[in-house]
Motif scaffolding. Structure first.
Motif, PDB file in Angstrom:
ATOM      1  N   TYR A 100      59.102  18.240 -38.687  1.00 61.16           N
ATOM      2  CA  TYR A 100      58.622  19.291 -37.774  1.00 61.16           C
ATOM      3  C   TYR A 100      57.138  19.078 -37.488  1.00 61.16           C
ATOM      4  CZ  TYR A 100      57.500  24.176 -36.324  1.00 61.16           C
ATOM      5  OH  TYR A 100      57.070  25.306 -35.666  1.00 61.16           O
ATOM      6  N   CYS A 101      56.386  18.830 -38.559  1.00 58.80           N
ATOM      7  CA  CYS A 101      54.941  18.616 -38.448  1.00 58.80           C
ATOM      8  C   CYS A 101      54.643  17.426 -37.532  1.00 58.80           C
ATOM      9  CB  CYS A 101      54.387  18.371 -39.854  1.00 58.80           C
ATOM     10  SG  CYS A 101      52.602  18.224 -39.946  1.00 58.80           S
ATOM     11  N   ASP A 102      55.411  16.356 -37.691  1.00 60.99           N
ATOM     12  CA  ASP A 102      55.172  15.154 -36.879  1.00 60.99           C
ATOM     13  C   ASP A 102      55.679  15.320 -35.448  1.00 60.99           C
ATOM     14  OD1 ASP A 102      53.895  13.828 -38.954  1.00 60.99           O
ATOM     15  OD2 ASP A 102      55.778  13.066 -39.778  1.00 60.99           O
ATOM     16  N   HIS A 103      56.814  15.997 -35.283  1.00 63.08           N
ATOM     17  CA  HIS A 103      57.384  16.196 -33.951  1.00 63.08           C
ATOM     18  C   HIS A 103      56.392  16.929 -33.040  1.00 63.08           C
ATOM     19  CE1 HIS A 103      60.491  16.926 -30.896  1.00 63.08           C
ATOM     20  NE2 HIS A 103      60.008  18.154 -30.810  1.00 63.08           N
ATOM     21  N   PHE A 104      55.714  17.929 -33.609  1.00 62.73           N
ATOM     22  CA  PHE A 104      54.764  18.714 -32.816  1.00 62.73           C
ATOM     23  C   PHE A 104      53.321  18.220 -32.976  1.00 62.73           C
ATOM     24  CE2 PHE A 104      58.372  21.716 -33.153  1.00 62.73           C
ATOM     25  CZ  PHE A 104      58.600  21.900 -31.794  1.00 62.73           C
ATOM     26  N   ALA A 105      53.166  17.068 -33.656  1.00 64.05           N
ATOM     27  CA  ALA A 105      51.840  16.432 -33.811  1.00 64.05           C
ATOM     28  C   ALA A 105      50.797  17.401 -34.378  1.00 64.05           C
ATOM     29  CB  ALA A 105      51.380  15.853 -32.469  1.00 64.05           C
ATOM     30  N   LEU A 106      51.127  17.984 -35.525  1.00 62.80           N
ATOM     31  CA  LEU A 106      50.258  19.014 -36.112  1.00 62.80           C
ATOM     32  C   LEU A 106      49.209  18.466 -37.086  1.00 62.80           C
ATOM     33  CD1 LEU A 106      53.035  21.691 -36.882  1.00 62.80           C
ATOM     34  CD2 LEU A 106      51.706  21.389 -34.770  1.00 62.80           C
ATOM     35  N   ARG A 107      49.434  17.256 -37.597  1.00 61.08           N
ATOM     36  CA  ARG A 107      48.558  16.775 -38.686  1.00 61.08           C
ATOM     37  C   ARG A 107      47.065  16.734 -38.345  1.00 61.08           C
ATOM     38  NH1 ARG A 107      51.996  15.334 -42.894  1.00 61.08           N
ATOM     39  NH2 ARG A 107      54.048  14.739 -42.101  1.00 61.08           N
ATOM     40  N   PRO A 108      46.686  16.374 -37.099  1.00 65.70           N
ATOM     41  CA  PRO A 108      45.242  16.320 -36.805  1.00 65.70           C
ATOM     42  C   PRO A 108      44.515  17.651 -37.001  1.00 65.70           C
ATOM     43  CG  PRO A 108      46.505  15.228 -35.068  1.00 65.70           C
ATOM     44  CD  PRO A 108      47.501  15.907 -35.959  1.00 65.70           C
ATOM     45  N   TYR A 109      45.259  18.744 -37.034  1.00 67.56           N
ATOM     46  CA  TYR A 109      44.633  20.072 -37.144  1.00 67.56           C
ATOM     47  C   TYR A 109      44.565  20.566 -38.589  1.00 67.56           C
ATOM     48  CZ  TYR A 109      45.691  19.825 -32.185  1.00 67.56           C
ATOM     49  OH  TYR A 109      45.775  19.412 -30.880  1.00 67.56           O
ATOM     50  N   ILE A 110      45.134  19.780 -39.507  1.00 65.34           N
ATOM     51  CA  ILE A 110      45.241  20.234 -40.903  1.00 65.34           C
ATOM     52  C   ILE A 110      44.173  19.548 -41.752  1.00 65.34           C
ATOM     53  CG2 ILE A 110      46.736  20.372 -42.936  1.00 65.34           C
ATOM     54  CD1 ILE A 110      49.146  20.187 -40.960  1.00 65.34           C
ATOM     55  N   ARG A 111      43.408  20.344 -42.468  1.00 65.57           N
ATOM     56  CA  ARG A 111      42.424  19.786 -43.407  1.00 65.57           C
ATOM     57  C   ARG A 111      42.978  19.950 -44.813  1.00 65.57           C
ATOM     58  NH1 ARG A 111      36.783  22.224 -40.926  1.00 65.57           N
ATOM     59  NH2 ARG A 111      37.146  21.531 -38.769  1.00 65.57           N
ATOM     60  N   LEU A 112      43.488  18.860 -45.361  1.00 65.50           N
ATOM     61  CA  LEU A 112      44.040  18.875 -46.712  1.00 65.50           C
ATOM     62  C   LEU A 112      42.901  18.971 -47.734  1.00 65.50           C
ATOM     63  CD1 LEU A 112      46.746  16.069 -46.327  1.00 65.50           C
ATOM     64  CD2 LEU A 112      47.121  18.539 -46.258  1.00 65.50           C
ATOM     65  N   LEU A 113      43.244  19.451 -48.938  1.00 64.17           N
ATOM     66  CA  LEU A 113      42.274  19.599 -50.021  1.00 64.17           C
ATOM     67  C   LEU A 113      41.047  20.404 -49.570  1.00 64.17           C
ATOM     68  CD1 LEU A 113      42.672  16.052 -51.615  1.00 64.17           C
ATOM     69  CD2 LEU A 113      43.442  18.225 -52.585  1.00 64.17           C
ATOM     70  N   HIS A 114      41.310  21.440 -48.770  1.00 61.79           N
ATOM     71  CA  HIS A 114      40.278  22.404 -48.378  1.00 61.79           C
ATOM     72  C   HIS A 114      40.717  23.781 -48.853  1.00 61.79           C
ATOM     73  CE1 HIS A 114      38.483  19.259 -45.985  1.00 61.79           C
ATOM     74  NE2 HIS A 114      37.515  20.078 -45.590  1.00 61.79           N
ATOM     75  N   HIS A 115      39.958  24.320 -49.797  1.00 60.96           N
ATOM     76  CA  HIS A 115      40.325  25.564 -50.459  1.00 60.96           C
ATOM     77  C   HIS A 115      39.509  26.722 -49.895  1.00 60.96           C
ATOM     78  CE1 HIS A 115      41.345  28.452 -53.479  1.00 60.96           C
ATOM     79  NE2 HIS A 115      40.165  28.435 -54.062  1.00 60.96           N
ATOM     80  N   VAL A 116      40.197  27.688 -49.294  1.00 59.40           N
ATOM     81  CA  VAL A 116      39.511  28.874 -48.760  1.00 59.40           C
ATOM     82  C   VAL A 116      39.134  29.796 -49.918  1.00 59.40           C
ATOM     83  CG1 VAL A 116      39.759  30.927 -47.316  1.00 59.40           C
ATOM     84  CG2 VAL A 116      40.654  28.724 -46.522  1.00 59.40           C
ATOM     85  N   GLU A 117      37.834  30.011 -50.075  1.00 60.24           N
ATOM     86  CA  GLU A 117      37.354  30.831 -51.197  1.00 60.24           C
ATOM     87  C   GLU A 117      37.086  32.278 -50.784  1.00 60.24           C
ATOM     88  OE1 GLU A 117      35.318  27.394 -53.968  1.00 60.24           O
ATOM     89  OE2 GLU A 117      33.961  28.686 -52.855  1.00 60.24           O
ATOM     90  N   LEU A 118      36.686  32.485 -49.522  1.00 62.72           N
ATOM     91  CA  LEU A 118      36.352  33.847 -49.107  1.00 62.72           C
ATOM     92  C   LEU A 118      36.540  34.009 -47.599  1.00 62.72           C
ATOM     93  CD1 LEU A 118      35.139  36.609 -50.054  1.00 62.72           C
ATOM     94  CD2 LEU A 118      32.898  35.709 -49.394  1.00 62.72           C
ATOM     95  N   VAL A 119      37.176  35.108 -47.230  1.00 58.43           N
ATOM     96  CA  VAL A 119      37.299  35.495 -45.818  1.00 58.43           C
ATOM     97  C   VAL A 119      36.695  36.885 -45.700  1.00 58.43           C
ATOM     98  CG1 VAL A 119      38.907  36.141 -43.980  1.00 58.43           C
ATOM     99  CG2 VAL A 119      39.418  34.165 -45.433  1.00 58.43           C
ATOM    100  N   GLU A 120      35.774  37.061 -44.754  1.00 58.86           N
ATOM    101  CA  GLU A 120      35.224  38.404 -44.523  1.00 58.86           C
ATOM    102  C   GLU A 120      34.829  38.563 -43.063  1.00 58.86           C
ATOM    103  OE1 GLU A 120      31.894  39.009 -47.139  1.00 58.86           O
ATOM    104  OE2 GLU A 120      31.115  36.993 -46.808  1.00 58.86           O
TER     105      GLU A 120
END
Length: 419
Positions: A100-120
């Motif tokens: 699914y990820c490859d069919h819709f070419a989603l990988r360029p938008y994904i940052r792996l090993l990026h941990h969200v620590e805070l949202v405000e």
């Protein structure tokens, strides 16, 4: 709009797919704290913490097969391919998510090993501030967004009941989140607490290794399944002693292991209090339609309802949110959204449901899907999904040992056949 997606599991991928579809000219970034896409469908042998000191997210065990037929598990515009079996292994589902990820070419938008620590909410403007750590480089950045889709799942924060004597019991205590293989129960007497989908499944799985399995629960519905002889159903555990479990009916059993199959807590450790979302007795609130933060409508939490056709529901929720964010539909007044949530709480209480069951859908799921589609003016989910989901759930209760041999074919939006 500039949109952040938190998590690259099945919900995060659906969010990305619609954000980049070309319908809207959105910029989107997806933050994923592990090294691959797939969320809870990624199997990892290790438990506890990873090399970055973060809790292991997945609760996947080695032999897991789906408890729903693949015919209700795909996305509306990307079904799982035809195949010999309806009930698939975890690796087949993960392969599907990757395709699914490859069919819709989603990988360029994904940052792996990026941990969200805070949202405000950012001060002064109607934007969001996200503090994110690049785990490989150990660099923290603050990024700004117009809107956020939280897609972090809800099968990673174990819910363990408080039972008198937990601290003096000398045997092993383990939650299903940390379960991987049945060999750890070889020759043991195990009390499995909870008869939800995982408690039932795991009692059956470990019965091949354990000496005895005591399935402890308070379900009032009769479980028609004929279990192997070494699985015995028991009442709730009300106390543990050094070596025994004491049950609600006064009986006692000597045990080696307490296996908690007691579910999970909704958890959003990165959401600041100022985001205006809290978890109260495992109800995420205040939300409109189980989905949109009433205090900050540019914050959406995708995928909270359970006992659903998950991937299709994620897709529908994302389409619903984007229609509103882009002004094709207007959010109701805050007071109206709060009232709508309060009315649903009251309706569920009348049916005898506790607050912690607020996001449970099951037989009600079709009404929820139709409501979302009607309000947003988007393509609805076909009713056959709910029909087949309900049939499969009944089969699970009635014949846990064999139901995964069932095979189905969807004929049209309303009908399916069992092959």
């Amino acid at each position: 709009m500039k949109i952040a997606v938190i998590g690259a599991g099945a919900a995060g991928l659906a969010a990305l797919r619609h954000c980049i579809s070309g319908t809207y000219n959105d910029q989107v970034v997806c933050y994923e704290k592990t090294d691959q896409i797939g969320g809870t469908w990624v199997y990892r042998e290790e438990t506890g913490s990873d090399k970055y000191g973060l809790s292991i997210h997945t609760s996947m065990y080695k032999s897991l097969r789906t408890n729903l037929p693949k015919e209700v598990m795909g996305y509306p515009d990307f079904p799982i391919p035809e195949g010999a079996a309806s009930y698939l292994s975890r690796t087949e589902i993960l392969d599907f998510l990757n395709s699914y990820c490859d069919h819709f070419a989603l990988r360029p938008y994904i940052r792996l090993l990026h941990h969200v620590e805070l949202v405000e909410p950012a001060v002064g403007d109607r934007k969001w501030s996200i503090k994110v750590r690049d785990l490989q480089r150990d660099i923290v950045r603050i990024e700004s967004f117009d809107a956020i889709m939280v897609c972090n799942g809800h099968y990673f924060e174990p819910r363990i009941p408080n039972i008198p004597g937990q601290n003096i019991f000398i045997g092993k205590q383990i939650h299903s989140h940390d379960y991987r293989v049945p060999e750890i129960f070889d020759g043991k007497t195990v009390v499995v607490m909870g008869a939800g989908p995982s408690g039932m499944d795991l009692a059956l799985e470990i019965s091949k290794n354990a000496n005895r399995v005591l399935l402890s629960h308070h379900m009032t519905d009769t479980i028609a399944t004929v279990f192997p002889e070494n699985i015995v159903q028991k009442a709730d555990v009300v106390e543990l002693t050094e070596r025994e479990a004491v049950f609600a009916n006064g009986t006692k059993e000597q045990i080696d292991v307490v296996f908690y199959c007691t579910g999970y807590k909704y958890s959003f450790p990165f959401l600041a209090e100022s985001c205006g979302v809290r978890v109260d007795s495992n109800m995420v609130t205040p939300l409109w339609k189980h989905l949109v933060s009433i205090e900050n409508t540019t914050l959406a939490l995708i995928g909270l309802p359970y006992y659903v056709c998950a991937f299709s529901m994620f897709d529908l929720q994302v389409r619903f949110v984007l229609r509103h964010w882009h002004g094709e539909r207007q959010f109701p007044a805050r007071a109206d959204m709060l009232r709508s949530e309060a009315e649903e709480v009251a309706r569920r209480a009348e049916r005898g449901l506790q607050k912690r069951h607020f996001h449970m859908m099951g037989p009600e799921q079709g009404h929820y899907y139709d409501d979302l589609a009607n309000v947003a003016g988007v393509t609805p989910l076909p009713p056959v999904l709910t029909k087949l989901h309900n049939e499969s759930s009944m089969r699970f209760m009635d014949d846990l040992v064999h139901y995964r041999q069932d095979r189905y074919k969807i004929l049209d939006d309303y009908n399916y056949v069992q092959l």
